[in-house]
Every structure is written in structure tokens, then in C-alpha cells.
Write an enzyme that holds these catalytic residues in place. Structure first.
Site, PDB file in Angstrom:
ATOM      1  N   HIS A  74      46.282  12.280  55.626  1.00 32.59           N
ATOM      2  CA  HIS A  74      47.391  12.230  56.580  1.00 32.59           C
ATOM      3  C   HIS A  74      48.724  11.951  55.883  1.00 32.59           C
ATOM      4  CE1 HIS A  74      47.842   7.764  57.016  1.00 32.59           C
ATOM      5  NE2 HIS A  74      46.531   7.717  56.847  1.00 32.59           N
ATOM      6  N   ASP A 189      48.910   5.038  51.626  1.00 35.14           N
ATOM      7  CA  ASP A 189      48.204   5.293  52.879  1.00 35.14           C
ATOM      8  C   ASP A 189      49.047   6.274  53.694  1.00 35.14           C
ATOM      9  OD1 ASP A 189      46.710   5.154  55.203  1.00 35.14           O
ATOM     10  OD2 ASP A 189      47.214   3.079  55.663  1.00 35.14           O
ATOM     11  N   GLU A 221      48.360  10.265  62.189  1.00 37.04           N
ATOM     12  CA  GLU A 221      47.085   9.559  62.064  1.00 37.04           C
ATOM     13  C   GLU A 221      47.228   8.097  62.462  1.00 37.04           C
ATOM     14  OE1 GLU A 221      43.914   7.183  59.945  1.00 37.04           O
ATOM     15  OE2 GLU A 221      46.101   7.026  59.859  1.00 37.04           O
ATOM     16  N   ASP A 244      41.159   8.994  52.610  1.00 36.56           N
ATOM     17  CA  ASP A 244      42.035   7.916  53.055  1.00 36.56           C
ATOM     18  C   ASP A 244      41.886   6.740  52.103  1.00 36.56           C
ATOM     19  OD1 ASP A 244      43.786   6.375  54.753  1.00 36.56           O
ATOM     20  OD2 ASP A 244      43.107   7.569  56.449  1.00 36.56           O
ATOM     21  N   HIS A 329      49.433  -1.237  54.468  1.00 32.38           N
ATOM     22  CA  HIS A 329      50.345  -1.496  55.576  1.00 32.38           C
ATOM     23  C   HIS A 329      51.371  -2.569  55.204  1.00 32.38           C
ATOM     24  CE1 HIS A 329      48.255   0.619  59.139  1.00 32.38           C
ATOM     25  NE2 HIS A 329      47.892   1.185  57.998  1.00 32.38           N
TER      26      HIS A 329
END
Length: 367
Positions: A74, A189, A221, A244, A329
Site C-alpha cells: 500500500h 509502512d 489501506e 507489509d 506509525h
């Protein structure tokens, strides 16, 4: 050379990784990333197409009736949009994707305007002086944070071209760390997953294969696996890999079996999908033949594009291959070259071998 000195892994296109990492693209705003993906895909594909949400699909042709393999990573990263501009020119933010408030104060961010202009600011923070212990221990909700542009009024901010809904992303440069196998950047990511797909095509140059191989940069995503659904409906693959990241648990605060530099990681299950048994067994077999390291990941929370791909139409043979990553994240993530290279190797070898007979064999695994 010292016995303890780690092997340095070469033959990686670091310029491609730099461009993919530094491109700005939250969910629904992936065009800048898509252009980088297209630039590199064009070197290795026969056709390029898009779904109506913006997912980019590159096809390297095999035999006319050969199996279809989908390799999906993604393009979107977690970020924010401009929620409001107050009278003093501070930017109120709205998260797009999951954030932990601890990783944000004092970080530099980039606002991309609708005209494509890049404007930098910092996430505001408080000095600890005079704060109570309860205040110090409390995690601020990301939606309660703001960006300081270094302006005095709302009008100054608007004169820069900033509007409600503009994209906000961390302002982080790609870098090679002190051990050259360790690469730091934002948005691994899942830009690293897209890079794996591109490098698979690169390794398949001038090699005959039955399979028709689709490398896909999916969109949205992080907000619900949306581009995986639309691109899968276009391709109608027989076999699919979602590429991923997964959490590396090799730091003082997060310990476990998955570490940077551990090699190929096979995702057995997550909260949205179970790996197809026939496919995971074939990947295990290839890893053993190529003497690649095999690791297993079982996630009870979170998911990948596999969650949508595997249950499209009458079911698609699907699994996830993961790259271990520190500090997911957050503005800055770290990956290891060995994990990247070994993942490229196993998928490349699988693509060489797939034919109609092998596809029939895998389809009967669960029957």
C-alpha cells in the site's frame, strides 16, 4: 574482519527507497507516491493501469493463459489533515490512520497544499515546568495537538495557501544508519512493500515465466483496505501476496521473536486473514531450498490488504509476507536490508515456478 561484524547487504536501489520514503501520501492523497512508483515500474512492465481510487497496477506478462499473481503493497502512510486554522495561525489537525500521542510533540511536519506547495511547521508541545505529575504522565490525544507555522495570524496561514483538508505528513529524510544495513525513513509502512514488488520485477527481467505478474500500489489501506478491494476486482488474481510491515520486537521496551535482520517473515494469521495453507507451504519449501531464514508472525490485532483480497469473488489464494520494522506509525521507522533482500528472493523464485499445474495443486490444499 571481526567475527561479530555483521555482513553488509548490497544490491539495493537506495535511491528508489529514498524517493519512496520521502514522498508524501496519506490515505486518499497518494498521487505523489504513485508517480514515484510509476517511474520505477515503467522499467520492468508491459502495461500500466489504475483503479478509480488511484491504485496503480503494473503488469509483467507471462503466457496468455498463465496464472495471475498479484503482489500488493500500500502507498498510503499515516498522517493528518488540516482540521481548522485558529485566529493566531495555529493549525488544528485530524489524524488519518492510527497514531500514539507520545511520538508527535515537537516533530516537524509538512503541509502539502492543494497547489502542491510544501509548508513546514512543528507540532506544538509544553515545557514540563509547573506541570503536575498527572499531566506529565498523560498521553495527549493526537486530535488535541496543533502545528505551529511560525506565523502570527490566520490570514498569514491562509496566504501560504493552506486550506481545510490539506495533507499533513512527517518531514523526515531517508538516511543510512551507522550500521549500513539499517535504513531510517518515514512511511516504510508500506513503501517498503511496494519496493519489494518493484525489485521482484527487476529480478525477473529476461526470464521466461508462465505467470502474469501484477505489482500493485494500493491506496487507502490505513483507513480500511479500500484500494485492495478495487484493484483485486480489476485483476481477478489466482494468487496474491500482501507485502507489509510487522512490529520488530528487539528493543528494550518491546521484546519478542521478530527482530530486524531475521529474514523472511511468513504471516500465519492476523485479525483479518489466515494464510492459505498451500501457499505458505510452498513459500516455506522455497525458503529452505534457497537457504533463506524463515520466521512466523501471528498478530491478534491489525491486518493487511490480505484481509480484503482473500475473500474477493469466490476466494483467492492469499498470504502476507512482512518486513520487520521498528517504530511503526511514528515519524521515523527503521528497517534492515537483509529482510528486504530475502523477501524479494523468495517471491521472485515463486513467480518463476508458478504454472497451471502448481495452481491446481494449491487450490486442492483446503479441500
Amino acid at each position: 574482519m571481526s567475527k561479530n561484524k555483521e555482513v553488509t547487504y548490497h544490491n539495493i536501489d537506495l535511491q528508489m527507497l529514498k524517493e519512496l520514503s520521502e514522498a508524501d501520501g496519506i490515505s486518499g492523497c497518494e498521487k505523489e507516491v504513485s508517480r514515484v512508483v510509476k517511474k520505477y515500474l515503467n522499467n520492468y512492465i508491459d502495461e500500466i493501469s489504475y483503479d478509480n481510487l488511484g491504485s496503480i497496477i503494473g503488469l509483467k506478462k507471462g503466457k496468455p493463459n498463465g496464472p495471475k499473481i498479484m503482489i500488493a503493497g500500500h502507498m498510503d502512510e499515516v498522517g493528518f489533515v488540516v482540521r481548522d486554522i485558529d485566529s493566531n495561525g495555529y493549525i488544528k489537525i485530524l489524524p488519518v490512520g492510527g497514531w500514539w500521542g507520545h511520538v508527535l510533540p515537537s516533530q516537524e511536519m509538512t503541509i502539502t497544499t492543494s497547489a502542491g506547495k510544501k509548508i513546514n511547521g512543528i507540532v506544538g508541545s509544553r515545557a514540563p515546568h509547573g506541570m503536575s505529575n498527572s499531566e506529565k504522565e498523560k498521553v495527549i490525544k493526537p486530535i488535541d495537538l496543533f502545528i505551529d507555522l511560525g506565523v502570527a495570524t490566520k490570514e498569514e496561514a491562509e496566504d501560504l495557501g493552506i486550506q481545510i483538508g490539506d495533507m499533513i505528513t512527517p518531514n523526515v529524510n531517508f538516511s543510512i544508519m551507522n550500521n549500513q544495513n539499517y535504513l531510517l525513513g518515514k512511511a516504510w509502512d508500506d513503501r517498503i512493500g511496494i519496493a519489494v514488488g518493484i525489485d521482484v520485477l527487476k529480478k525477473l527481467q529476461n526470464i521466461e515465466h508462465d505467470a502474469n505478474i501484477y505489482v500493485v500500489g494500493t491506496v487507502q489501506e490505513e483507513v480500511g483496505l479500500r484500494g485492495a478491494r478495487t484493484s483485486t476486482q480489476i485483476i481477478k488474481p489466482d494468487i496474491a501476496f500482501a507485502l507489509d510491515v510487522t512490529t520488530a520486537k528487539d528493543t528494550p521496551v518491546d521484546k519478542g521473536e521478530i527482530k530486524l535482520g531475521c529474514g523472511v517473515i511468513l504471516s500465519v494469521l492476523d485479525s483479518t486473514a489466515l494464510a492459505h495453507r498451500g501457499l505458505i507451504e510452498k513459500i516455506e519449501e522455497i525458503c529452505k531450498e534457497l537457504k533463506l531464514d524463515i520466521n512466523y508472525d501471528l498478530m491478534t490485532a491489525g491486518g493487511t490488504d490480505s484481509g480484503i483480497i482473500h475473500k474477493t469473488f469466490d476466494g483467492i489464494i492469499t498470504m502476507t509476507l512482512s518486513i520487520p520494522t521498528r517504530y511503526m506509525h511514528s515519524p521515523r521507522l527503521i528497517i534492515h536490508c537483509k529482510d528486504y533482500i530475502q523477501t524479494v528472493e523468495v517471491i521472485t523464485e515463486f513467480c518463476k515456478r508458478v504454472n497451471s499445474e502448481l495452481l491446481r495443486e494449491m487450490k486442492t490444499t483446503n479441500r
